[in-house]
Design an enzyme around this catalytic site. Sequence first.
Site, mmCIF file in Angstrom:
data_model
loop_
_atom_site.group_PDB
_atom_site.id
_atom_site.type_symbol
_atom_site.label_atom_id
_atom_site.label_comp_id
_atom_site.label_asym_id
_atom_site.label_seq_id
_atom_site.Cartn_x
_atom_site.Cartn_y
_atom_site.Cartn_z
ATOM 1 N N GLU A 136 0.824 -1.206 0.000
ATOM 2 C CA GLU A 136 0.000 0.000 0.000
ATOM 3 C C GLU A 136 0.860 1.259 0.000
ATOM 4 O O GLU A 136 0.529 2.257 -0.650
ATOM 5 C CB GLU A 136 -0.920 0.010 1.223
ATOM 6 C CG GLU A 136 -2.142 -0.885 1.095
ATOM 7 C CD GLU A 136 -3.129 -0.370 0.072
ATOM 8 O OE1 GLU A 136 -4.087 0.325 0.433
ATOM 9 O OE2 GLU A 136 -2.929 -0.662 -1.135
ATOM 10 N N THR A 189 -6.531 9.463 -4.496
ATOM 11 C CA THR A 189 -6.348 9.222 -3.065
ATOM 12 C C THR A 189 -5.399 10.240 -2.435
ATOM 13 O O THR A 189 -5.654 10.761 -1.352
ATOM 14 C CB THR A 189 -5.798 7.798 -2.841
ATOM 15 O OG1 THR A 189 -6.747 6.859 -3.353
ATOM 16 C CG2 THR A 189 -5.574 7.534 -1.358
#
Length: 316
Positions: A136, A189
């Site tokens: 991530e 994001t």
Amino acid sequence: MSPIEKDSIHVFAPATVANMVCGFDVLGFAIDEPGDEVYMRRVDQPGVRLVNITGDEGRLPREAERNTVSASVLTFLQHIGQTDIGLEIELHKHMPIGSGLGSSAASTVAGLFAVNTLLGSPLSRKELLPFAVQGEALACGHGHADNVAPALLGGVTLIRGYDPLDVVTLPAPPELHASVVFPHVDVPTRDARQMIRTKVALKDAVTQWGNIAGLVAGLFTADYELIGRSMHDVLIEPTRAILIPEFYEMRRIAMESGALTFGISGSGPSVFAFTQSRDKAAAITNLIQAHLTERGIESNGYVSGVNTDGPKEINN
């Protein structure tokens, strides 16, 4: 080769809804669809090669060290001391990038689950989690676990702490269903995170703590009304909602149609509603999508219970 090892494997890993409105970076749950698939096979030539990616419109890196799937696999192999192994990986994305549904997390988890199973499961799922968090960090610049934890472990997960990483699996009441809608608008994001306040008022923090505690209590007691009234966000949603067209109208539609709660999935633009039945979740999904169509916004809709399985091997 050990009898419990394999020559090839096909794995599916699910999408996830992170934050669960009030639990920024600490809560998330897995859904049944969409998700990503990984094919992995052992070959004689040492090294990890990403030989094919579909469904990404050419947006993802093909180099093994830069793609979250293969990079996580490389880190895993270094950890278990099998860097001389040869692997070929195919990634098939069935979920949109930048959707707020944990696209990178699903890919990373599928790859890690695949390589671990292929090699006879030397690590438990929880032991795989730090490698997924590293994936991530590579994908979005921030190593958070609220997508990868439910994708890997299934169900609802609470990230109690990051140093050390401490993840708790929470119960999912059986009647809890999610209506999930992904509007085709762009909310990166990184941009969504940059808008978040770094300082908050004490009264807002107290409100948020109470809501998180209420949600956890509601999940343990299957108190759907408590779940609904606890899932309110005074810290993150007011800022992020600005980036999502029709957010407040979508929320109005969901709540007037009997939803327990409504909020943003991850950093958006996907949104979700919790209900006590699949039929009601399906109806809300249809109504929200119809509204977006009227506004000229295309969308994908999904209906799911809480996926308690996480990644799974697909037998072709």
